[in-house]
Design a protein around this motif. Structure first.
Motif, PDB file in Angstrom:
ATOM      1  N   LEU A 116      -5.061  23.371  53.871  1.00  0.00           N
ATOM      2  CA  LEU A 116      -3.901  23.171  54.740  1.00  0.00           C
ATOM      3  C   LEU A 116      -3.504  24.491  55.395  1.00  0.00           C
ATOM      4  N   PRO A 117      -3.273  24.522  56.696  1.00  0.00           N
ATOM      5  CA  PRO A 117      -2.723  25.731  57.325  1.00  0.00           C
ATOM      6  C   PRO A 117      -1.354  26.042  56.732  1.00  0.00           C
ATOM      7  N   VAL A 118      -1.053  27.320  56.587  1.00  0.00           N
ATOM      8  CA  VAL A 118       0.224  27.749  56.022  1.00  0.00           C
ATOM      9  C   VAL A 118       1.107  28.309  57.133  1.00  0.00           C
ATOM     10  N   ILE A 119       2.342  27.814  57.207  1.00  0.00           N
ATOM     11  CA  ILE A 119       3.346  28.336  58.140  1.00  0.00           C
ATOM     12  C   ILE A 119       4.454  28.964  57.306  1.00  0.00           C
ATOM     13  N   SER A 120       4.765  30.226  57.588  1.00  0.00           N
ATOM     14  CA  SER A 120       5.756  30.955  56.800  1.00  0.00           C
ATOM     15  C   SER A 120       6.881  31.451  57.696  1.00  0.00           C
ATOM     16  N   PHE A 121       8.125  31.116  57.336  1.00  0.00           N
ATOM     17  CA  PHE A 121       9.303  31.558  58.082  1.00  0.00           C
ATOM     18  C   PHE A 121       9.979  32.687  57.309  1.00  0.00           C
ATOM     19  N   VAL A 122      10.072  33.854  57.921  1.00  0.00           N
ATOM     20  CA  VAL A 122      10.565  35.053  57.253  1.00  0.00           C
ATOM     21  C   VAL A 122      11.975  35.380  57.731  1.00  0.00           C
ATOM     22  N   ASP A 123      12.922  35.470  56.804  1.00  0.00           N
ATOM     23  CA  ASP A 123      14.307  35.791  57.163  1.00  0.00           C
ATOM     24  C   ASP A 123      15.067  36.215  55.911  1.00  0.00           C
ATOM     25  N   THR A 124      14.990  37.497  55.582  1.00  0.00           N
ATOM     26  CA  THR A 124      15.672  38.005  54.394  1.00  0.00           C
ATOM     27  C   THR A 124      16.011  39.467  54.570  1.00  0.00           C
ATOM     28  N   THR A 125      17.109  39.897  53.983  1.00  0.00           N
ATOM     29  CA  THR A 125      17.461  41.310  54.002  1.00  0.00           C
ATOM     30  C   THR A 125      16.535  42.094  53.093  1.00  0.00           C
ATOM     31  N   ALA A 126      16.212  41.517  51.936  1.00  0.00           N
ATOM     32  CA  ALA A 126      15.330  42.157  50.955  1.00  0.00           C
ATOM     33  C   ALA A 126      15.160  41.199  49.780  1.00  0.00           C
ATOM     34  N   ALA A 127      14.285  41.549  48.855  1.00  0.00           N
ATOM     35  CA  ALA A 127      14.206  40.809  47.593  1.00  0.00           C
ATOM     36  C   ALA A 127      15.430  41.168  46.740  1.00  0.00           C
ATOM     37  N   TYR A 128      15.744  40.297  45.779  1.00  0.00           N
ATOM     38  CA  TYR A 128      16.937  40.524  44.952  1.00  0.00           C
ATOM     39  C   TYR A 128      16.702  41.687  43.989  1.00  0.00           C
ATOM     40  N   PRO A 129      17.568  42.726  44.005  1.00  0.00           N
ATOM     41  CA  PRO A 129      17.360  43.916  43.180  1.00  0.00           C
ATOM     42  C   PRO A 129      18.111  43.912  41.849  1.00  0.00           C
ATOM     43  N   GLY A 130      18.586  42.762  41.405  1.00  0.00           N
ATOM     44  CA  GLY A 130      19.373  42.710  40.175  1.00  0.00           C
ATOM     45  C   GLY A 130      18.568  43.001  38.920  1.00  0.00           C
ATOM     46  N   VAL A 131      19.264  43.210  37.813  1.00  0.00           N
ATOM     47  CA  VAL A 131      18.626  43.568  36.543  1.00  0.00           C
ATOM     48  C   VAL A 131      17.651  42.478  36.102  1.00  0.00           C
ATOM     49  N   GLY A 132      18.091  41.205  36.133  1.00  0.00           N
ATOM     50  CA  GLY A 132      17.221  40.116  35.709  1.00  0.00           C
ATOM     51  C   GLY A 132      15.966  40.034  36.556  1.00  0.00           C
ATOM     52  N   SER A 133      16.123  40.260  37.842  1.00  0.00           N
ATOM     53  CA  SER A 133      14.985  40.241  38.755  1.00  0.00           C
ATOM     54  C   SER A 133      13.983  41.339  38.394  1.00  0.00           C
ATOM     55  N   GLU A 134      14.487  42.531  38.108  1.00  0.00           N
ATOM     56  CA  GLU A 134      13.608  43.640  37.724  1.00  0.00           C
ATOM     57  C   GLU A 134      12.953  43.376  36.365  1.00  0.00           C
ATOM     58  N   GLU A 135      13.719  42.790  35.445  1.00  0.00           N
ATOM     59  CA  GLU A 135      13.161  42.497  34.118  1.00  0.00           C
ATOM     60  C   GLU A 135      12.010  41.504  34.195  1.00  0.00           C
ATOM     61  N   ARG A 136      12.107  40.572  35.143  1.00  0.00           N
ATOM     62  CA  ARG A 136      11.062  39.554  35.263  1.00  0.00           C
ATOM     63  C   ARG A 136       9.946  39.976  36.220  1.00  0.00           C
ATOM     64  N   GLY A 137       9.961  41.239  36.677  1.00  0.00           N
ATOM     65  CA  GLY A 137       8.827  41.777  37.423  1.00  0.00           C
ATOM     66  C   GLY A 137       8.802  41.447  38.898  1.00  0.00           C
ATOM     67  N   VAL A 138       9.896  41.736  39.613  1.00  0.00           N
ATOM     68  CA  VAL A 138       9.949  41.386  41.026  1.00  0.00           C
ATOM     69  C   VAL A 138       8.921  42.167  41.846  1.00  0.00           C
ATOM     70  N   ALA A 139       8.698  43.448  41.504  1.00  0.00           N
ATOM     71  CA  ALA A 139       7.729  44.249  42.269  1.00  0.00           C
ATOM     72  C   ALA A 139       6.321  43.673  42.113  1.00  0.00           C
ATOM     73  N   GLU A 140       5.973  43.314  40.894  1.00  0.00           N
ATOM     74  CA  GLU A 140       4.652  42.723  40.641  1.00  0.00           C
ATOM     75  C   GLU A 140       4.509  41.385  41.342  1.00  0.00           C
ATOM     76  N   ALA A 141       5.571  40.594  41.339  1.00  0.00           N
ATOM     77  CA  ALA A 141       5.522  39.279  41.977  1.00  0.00           C
ATOM     78  C   ALA A 141       5.332  39.411  43.492  1.00  0.00           C
ATOM     79  N   ILE A 142       6.039  40.361  44.107  1.00  0.00           N
ATOM     80  CA  ILE A 142       5.882  40.593  45.545  1.00  0.00           C
ATOM     81  C   ILE A 142       4.471  41.077  45.851  1.00  0.00           C
ATOM     82  N   ALA A 143       3.963  41.993  45.022  1.00  0.00           N
ATOM     83  CA  ALA A 143       2.614  42.525  45.233  1.00  0.00           C
ATOM     84  C   ALA A 143       1.570  41.414  45.159  1.00  0.00           C
ATOM     85  N   ARG A 144       1.709  40.533  44.175  1.00  0.00           N
ATOM     86  CA  ARG A 144       0.732  39.446  44.032  1.00  0.00           C
ATOM     87  C   ARG A 144       0.864  38.413  45.152  1.00  0.00           C
ATOM     88  N   SER A 145       2.084  38.195  45.613  1.00  0.00           N
ATOM     89  CA  SER A 145       2.287  37.270  46.725  1.00  0.00           C
ATOM     90  C   SER A 145       1.698  37.849  48.014  1.00  0.00           C
TER      91      SER A 145
END
Length: 320
Positions: free
Chosen positions: A153-182
Motif C-alpha cells: 500500500l502507498p503510504v501518505i504521511s501528514f506532518v504537523d507537530t512542534t516536536a516530540a513529547y519531551p516529558g519524563v515518561g516519554s524519555e523513560e520509554r525511549g522516545v529518541a530510539e523510537a523516532i530513530a527507528r521510525s
C-alpha cells in the motif's frame, strides 16, 4: 465562531470589524449606498489579505503554520480518504493519539495514511497531547508502515507537530530510539511514500514520519530542526528573539525547496489554508495524486534507490 486574527492581520481585523458593523446597520436601514460601501470594503479586505500573505517573513509564516484553524489530520482524512478505518496502538504500551493512522481509499486507490493530530479545542487537544507524540506514537507508525509493506500500500504521511513529547515518561520509554527507528523505517520502506508538511514540521518529531520518496510542503508551512523559540533559548541563550531565530533557521517553504529539503510547494488559498480549508484540502489532494502516479509501477529497488539519492542530496545546494 470568533475569527482568530494573527498579529500582522490587525489592520484586516479592524476593517472586517467595520464591515460587520455596517452589515448590521444595513439590515435595518437597507440602503443601496451602504450595500455598495460594504461591497467595496470587502474587496479592499480581500486585497489587503492577499497582499499581506504574499509578503510574509519567516516568523509570520511560523505564526500561520501554527494557526489553530488550519486543516488538521482529521480534516484531510475526512476530505480525501474514503472508507477510512483507524488502526490503534503500538502493541507494546499504549495508543498515542498524537499520531493517528489507518487504511482507506484515496480517490479510488487503497492507501495507508498516518499523521500528527493536534486537536482543535481543549478536550481534543488534551486527547491528542497537542500533537506532541510519545514513543508509542512512533512505534505505532512503524507498525502501520510494516502493514503497508505487507499489502503493498502507498503510504501518505501528514506532518504537523512542534516536536516530540519531551516529558519524563516519554524519555523513560525511549522516545529518541523510537523516532530513530521510525525514521529508519521510512527510509527503508518497501512501498511508495509521500509526506506532506501541512503546518509546523518541528524537530525529530516531524522527521520520524517524514522521510518519504517525495516530501511536499504547503506554501505557509514550516519545517525546522528546532522551533524558533527553542533555537533562541539553546543556541543564543535568549539573546535574540524568536523572530530573528526563525529567519536564521531558513524554515520557509521557499528556503527548503532551494536546499532540496522538500520537493514541491503546494499553493494555499489567499489568506492561508485556514481561510478556505476545503480549497486547501483539494489542492493537497491534487498534488498527492500527481506524486502517487509518478511513483506507481516503480520496483522496490528503484523506490529505495530514489529515496536514498533524494536524502543524500538534501541541503547540498544550500552549502555552495
Amino acid at each position: 465562531m470568533a475569527v482568530h486574527y494573527l498579529e500582522f492581520e490587525r489592520p484586516i481585523a479592524d476593517l472586517e470589524a467595520k464591515i460587520d458593523e455596517l452589515s448590521r446597520l444595513a439590515e435595518t436601514a437597507g440602503t443601496d449606498d451602504l450595500t455598495r460601501e460594504i461591497d467595496a470594503l470587502r474587496d479592499r479586505a480581500r486585497q489587503m489579505r492577499k497582499d499581506a500573505y504574499a509578503n510574509l517573513d519567516a516568523w509570520q509564516k511560523t505564526q500561520v503554520a501554527r494557526h489553530p484553524e488550519r486543516p488538521h489530520f482529521v480534516d484531510y482524512c475526512a476530505g480525501l480518504i474514503d472508507e477510512f478505518v483507524e488502526l490503534k496502538g503500538d502493541r507494546k504500551f499504549a495508543d498515542d493519539q498524537a499520531i493517528m493512522g489507518g487504511i482507506g481509499r484515496f480517490r479510488g486507490r487503497p492507501v495507508l495514511v498516518m499523521g500528527h493530530e493536534k486537536g482543535r479545542d481543549t478536550v481534543t487537544r488534551v486527547k491528542h497531547n497537542f500533537g506532541y507524540a510519545r514513543p508509542e506514537g512512533y512505534r505505532k507508525a512503524i507498525r502501520l508502515m510494516e502493514l503497508a509493506e505487507r499489502f503493498n500500500l502507498p503510504v501518505i504521511s501528514f506532518v504537523d507537530t512542534t516536536a516530540a513529547y519531551p516529558g519524563v515518561g516519554s524519555e523513560e520509554r525511549g522516545v529518541a530510539e523510537a523516532i530513530a527507528r521510525s525514521t529508519e523505517k521510512c527510509l527503508m520502506l518497501r512501498a511508495p511514500m509521500v509526506a506532506i508538511v501541512t503546518g509546523e514540521g518541528g524537530s525529530g518529531g516531524a522527521l520520524g514520519i517524514a522521510c518519504g520518496n517525495r516530501v511536499l510542503i504547503l506554501e505557509h508551512a514550516t519545517y525546522s530542526v528546532i522551533p524558533p523559540e527553542g533555537a533562541n533559548s539553546i543556541l543564543w541563550r535568549g539573546a535574540r528573539t524568536a523572530e530573528a531565530a526563525a529567519k536564521a533557521l531558513k524554515i520557509t517553504a521557499a528556503d527548503l525547496l532551494k536546499m532540496k529539503i522538500v520537493d514541491r510547494i503546494i499553493p494555499e488559498p489567499p489568506g492561508g489554508a485556514h481561510a478556505d480549508p476545503a480549497a486547501a484540502i483539494r489542492m493537497v489532494g491534487d498534488a498527492l495524486e500527481r506524486e502517487l502516479e509518478s511513483l506507481e509501477g516503480m520496483s522496490v529497488e528503484k523506490l529505495l534507490r530514489q529515496r536514498s539519492e533524494r536524502f543524500y542530496a538534501s541541503g547540498r545546494s544550500g552549502l555552495k
